[in-house]
Design a protein around this motif. Sequence first.
Motif, PDB file in Angstrom:
ATOM      1  N   LYS A  17       0.808  -1.214   0.000  1.00  8.95           N
ATOM      2  CA  LYS A  17       0.000   0.000   0.000  1.00  8.95           C
ATOM      3  C   LYS A  17       0.844   1.267   0.000  1.00  8.95           C
ATOM      4  O   LYS A  17       0.343   2.359   0.250  1.00  8.95           O
ATOM      5  CB  LYS A  17      -0.919   0.006   1.223  1.00  8.95           C
ATOM      6  N   GLY A  18       2.149   1.134  -0.270  1.00  5.81           N
ATOM      7  CA  GLY A  18       3.038   2.287  -0.273  1.00  5.81           C
ATOM      8  C   GLY A  18       2.800   3.201  -1.463  1.00  5.81           C
ATOM      9  O   GLY A  18       2.237   2.797  -2.487  1.00  5.81           O
ATOM     10  N   ASP A  19       3.275   4.433  -1.329  1.00  2.47           N
ATOM     11  CA  ASP A  19       3.144   5.411  -2.412  1.00  2.47           C
ATOM     12  C   ASP A  19       4.360   5.406  -3.330  1.00  2.47           C
ATOM     13  O   ASP A  19       4.343   6.060  -4.374  1.00  2.47           O
ATOM     14  CB  ASP A  19       2.966   6.818  -1.831  1.00  2.47           C
ATOM     15  N   THR A  20       5.414   4.709  -2.924  1.00  4.86           N
ATOM     16  CA  THR A  20       6.631   4.642  -3.728  1.00  4.86           C
ATOM     17  C   THR A  20       7.127   3.204  -3.782  1.00  4.86           C
ATOM     18  O   THR A  20       6.718   2.351  -2.983  1.00  4.86           O
ATOM     19  CB  THR A  20       7.757   5.521  -3.126  1.00  4.86           C
ATOM     20  N   PHE A  21       8.027   2.945  -4.712  1.00  2.00           N
ATOM     21  CA  PHE A  21       8.616   1.605  -4.817  1.00  2.00           C
ATOM     22  C   PHE A  21       9.381   1.267  -3.539  1.00  2.00           C
ATOM     23  O   PHE A  21       9.319   0.135  -3.058  1.00  2.00           O
ATOM     24  CB  PHE A  21       9.551   1.535  -6.028  1.00  2.00           C
ATOM     25  N   LEU A  22      10.092   2.245  -2.985  1.00  2.90           N
ATOM     26  CA  LEU A  22      10.863   2.008  -1.774  1.00  2.90           C
ATOM     27  C   LEU A  22       9.952   1.642  -0.605  1.00  2.90           C
ATOM     28  O   LEU A  22      10.248   0.711   0.158  1.00  2.90           O
ATOM     29  CB  LEU A  22      11.702   3.238  -1.428  1.00  2.90           C
ATOM     30  N   GLN A  23       8.847   2.348  -0.463  1.00  2.43           N
ATOM     31  CA  GLN A  23       7.919   2.040   0.628  1.00  2.43           C
ATOM     32  C   GLN A  23       7.380   0.616   0.502  1.00  2.43           C
ATOM     33  O   GLN A  23       7.278  -0.111   1.494  1.00  2.43           O
ATOM     34  CB  GLN A  23       6.763   3.039   0.635  1.00  2.43           C
ATOM     35  N   ASN A  24       7.059   0.206  -0.702  1.00  2.00           N
ATOM     36  CA  ASN A  24       6.541  -1.146  -0.900  1.00  2.00           C
ATOM     37  C   ASN A  24       7.600  -2.205  -0.605  1.00  2.00           C
ATOM     38  O   ASN A  24       7.299  -3.262  -0.039  1.00  2.00           O
ATOM     39  CB  ASN A  24       6.016  -1.320  -2.321  1.00  2.00           C
ATOM     40  N   ALA A  25       8.849  -1.940  -0.982  1.00  2.00           N
ATOM     41  CA  ALA A  25       9.929  -2.885  -0.690  1.00  2.00           C
ATOM     42  C   ALA A  25      10.117  -3.011   0.821  1.00  2.00           C
ATOM     43  O   ALA A  25      10.320  -4.113   1.353  1.00  2.00           O
ATOM     44  CB  ALA A  25      11.221  -2.437  -1.361  1.00  2.00           C
ATOM     45  N   LEU A  26      10.036  -1.891   1.525  1.00  2.00           N
ATOM     46  CA  LEU A  26      10.171  -1.909   2.984  1.00  2.00           C
ATOM     47  C   LEU A  26       9.005  -2.653   3.641  1.00  2.00           C
ATOM     48  O   LEU A  26       9.190  -3.375   4.628  1.00  2.00           O
ATOM     49  CB  LEU A  26      10.245  -0.477   3.519  1.00  2.00           C
ATOM     50  N   ILE A  27       7.810  -2.483   3.109  1.00  5.27           N
ATOM     51  CA  ILE A  27       6.641  -3.200   3.632  1.00  5.27           C
ATOM     52  C   ILE A  27       6.845  -4.709   3.516  1.00  5.27           C
ATOM     53  O   ILE A  27       6.493  -5.481   4.424  1.00  5.27           O
ATOM     54  CB  ILE A  27       5.357  -2.768   2.889  1.00  5.27           C
ATOM     55  N   ALA A  41      15.391  -1.726  -4.083  1.00  4.14           N
ATOM     56  CA  ALA A  41      15.735  -2.998  -3.441  1.00  4.14           C
ATOM     57  C   ALA A  41      16.199  -2.729  -2.008  1.00  4.14           C
ATOM     58  O   ALA A  41      16.932  -1.772  -1.758  1.00  4.14           O
ATOM     59  CB  ALA A  41      16.833  -3.713  -4.227  1.00  4.14           C
ATOM     60  N   VAL A  42      15.773  -3.586  -1.103  1.00  2.00           N
ATOM     61  CA  VAL A  42      16.034  -3.389   0.328  1.00  2.00           C
ATOM     62  C   VAL A  42      16.571  -4.681   0.944  1.00  2.00           C
ATOM     63  O   VAL A  42      16.108  -5.785   0.616  1.00  2.00           O
ATOM     64  CB  VAL A  42      14.740  -2.976   1.060  1.00  2.00           C
ATOM     65  N   PHE A  43      17.544  -4.527   1.839  1.00  2.00           N
ATOM     66  CA  PHE A  43      18.053  -5.643   2.632  1.00  2.00           C
ATOM     67  C   PHE A  43      17.759  -5.362   4.101  1.00  2.00           C
ATOM     68  O   PHE A  43      17.962  -4.243   4.576  1.00  2.00           O
ATOM     69  CB  PHE A  43      19.561  -5.800   2.438  1.00  2.00           C
ATOM     70  N   TYR A  44      17.288  -6.380   4.801  1.00  2.00           N
ATOM     71  CA  TYR A  44      17.043  -6.258   6.237  1.00  2.00           C
ATOM     72  C   TYR A  44      17.840  -7.330   6.976  1.00  2.00           C
ATOM     73  O   TYR A  44      17.822  -8.507   6.593  1.00  2.00           O
ATOM     74  CB  TYR A  44      15.556  -6.438   6.561  1.00  2.00           C
ATOM     75  N   HIS A  45      18.547  -6.929   8.036  1.00  2.00           N
ATOM     76  CA  HIS A  45      19.284  -7.869   8.880  1.00  2.00           C
ATOM     77  C   HIS A  45      18.651  -7.880  10.263  1.00  2.00           C
ATOM     78  O   HIS A  45      18.208  -6.823  10.762  1.00  2.00           O
ATOM     79  CB  HIS A  45      20.759  -7.459   8.971  1.00  2.00           C
ATOM     80  N   ALA A  48      19.210   0.200   1.526  1.00  2.00           N
ATOM     81  CA  ALA A  48      18.272   0.432   0.427  1.00  2.00           C
ATOM     82  C   ALA A  48      18.983   1.080  -0.756  1.00  2.00           C
ATOM     83  O   ALA A  48      19.833   1.960  -0.574  1.00  2.00           O
ATOM     84  CB  ALA A  48      17.126   1.321   0.890  1.00  2.00           C
ATOM     85  N   VAL A  49      18.652   0.634  -1.954  1.00  2.00           N
ATOM     86  CA  VAL A  49      19.233   1.185  -3.179  1.00  2.00           C
ATOM     87  C   VAL A  49      18.136   1.300  -4.235  1.00  2.00           C
ATOM     88  O   VAL A  49      17.052   0.721  -4.098  1.00  2.00           O
ATOM     89  CB  VAL A  49      20.374   0.291  -3.731  1.00  2.00           C
ATOM     90  N   GLU A  50      18.438   2.049  -5.290  1.00  2.00           N
ATOM     91  CA  GLU A  50      17.500   2.169  -6.407  1.00  2.00           C
ATOM     92  C   GLU A  50      18.241   2.012  -7.728  1.00  2.00           C
ATOM     93  O   GLU A  50      19.430   2.323  -7.829  1.00  2.00           O
ATOM     94  CB  GLU A  50      16.782   3.515  -6.379  1.00  2.00           C
ATOM     95  N   GLY A  51      17.541   1.529  -8.716  1.00  2.00           N
ATOM     96  CA  GLY A  51      18.094   1.399 -10.062  1.00  2.00           C
ATOM     97  C   GLY A  51      17.068   1.844 -11.082  1.00  2.00           C
ATOM     98  O   GLY A  51      15.858   1.604 -10.902  1.00  2.00           O
ATOM     99  N   THR A  52      17.514   2.495 -12.139  1.00  2.00           N
ATOM    100  CA  THR A  52      16.615   3.011 -13.179  1.00  2.00           C
ATOM    101  C   THR A  52      17.199   2.739 -14.560  1.00  2.00           C
ATOM    102  O   THR A  52      18.416   2.821 -14.748  1.00  2.00           O
ATOM    103  CB  THR A  52      16.410   4.532 -13.029  1.00  2.00           C
ATOM    104  N   VAL A  53      16.351   2.407 -15.496  1.00  2.10           N
ATOM    105  CA  VAL A  53      16.767   2.327 -16.891  1.00  2.10           C
ATOM    106  C   VAL A  53      15.777   3.162 -17.710  1.00  2.10           C
ATOM    107  O   VAL A  53      14.565   2.963 -17.635  1.00  2.10           O
ATOM    108  CB  VAL A  53      16.834   0.863 -17.402  1.00  2.10           C
ATOM    109  N   GLU A  54      16.317   4.123 -18.439  1.00  2.00           N
ATOM    110  CA  GLU A  54      15.491   4.999 -19.276  1.00  2.00           C
ATOM    111  C   GLU A  54      15.228   4.344 -20.625  1.00  2.00           C
ATOM    112  O   GLU A  54      16.029   3.539 -21.119  1.00  2.00           O
ATOM    113  CB  GLU A  54      16.189   6.347 -19.491  1.00  2.00           C
ATOM    114  N   GLY A  55      14.106   4.702 -21.228  1.00  2.00           N
ATOM    115  CA  GLY A  55      13.788   4.136 -22.530  1.00  2.00           C
ATOM    116  C   GLY A  55      12.512   4.731 -23.098  1.00  2.00           C
ATOM    117  O   GLY A  55      12.149   5.871 -22.786  1.00  2.00           O
ATOM    118  N   SER A  56      11.824   3.946 -23.911  1.00  2.00           N
ATOM    119  CA  SER A  56      10.586   4.411 -24.542  1.00  2.00           C
ATOM    120  C   SER A  56       9.643   3.230 -24.748  1.00  2.00           C
ATOM    121  O   SER A  56      10.058   2.067 -24.701  1.00  2.00           O
ATOM    122  CB  SER A  56      10.888   5.083 -25.884  1.00  2.00           C
TER     123      SER A  56
END
Length: 206
Positions: free
Chosen positions: A43-53, A119-123, A130-138
Amino acid sequence: MNLKIHLVTGNNHKVEEIRSLADNELTVVPISDLVGEIEVDEKGDTFLQNALIKVETFRHLGIPLVADDSGLEIDALNGFPGVQSSRFMEGRPYSEKMAEILQRLDGEKNRKARFKCAAVFYHPSGVVLAVEGTVEGSIAYEIRGEQGFGYDPIFVPDGYDRTFGELGQEVKSIISHRARAFKKLFSLLRLFFSNIDTEKHHKSSE
């Protein structure tokens, strides 16, 4: 040193893709091997929030966890489908989802888009990376290719004239949003676990 991390996903395609990005020191195991079918309220508003959930949902297991959330953002559609990428037309095959997106872009010259991944790692010690990756395109004008999964057959990465569905895993493993995110994350994990091993060695030597 072999490190086992449990990936919070029920998507077998994602498991295989992430496994292919790990080196021999990392063993990626789906969390479903421990708990069976998983269900997470993203239910997160961002990709990071959803990964953390996702990692928060299984934190009680007390084991190292990895999770990601990703999606397609299309400029002409104001970033849609974005965090709703997997839930857009939920229950329908991606062939229908892609056809609907192409219909919404009918006559649109601005095809600029990007795939994003958080992407998130939890110990169990409480450390979160937490990190992010992006690929631009069309966005292509038609569905092309049968490789990959999700929206791959309509996404053309910058610098190429074929979709991810045509380019296949060999190219995706180098330039995709998920590849970029997890290569960063796995590099951080090697540093994190090497520091833990160093601390253990120092303590055992005291």
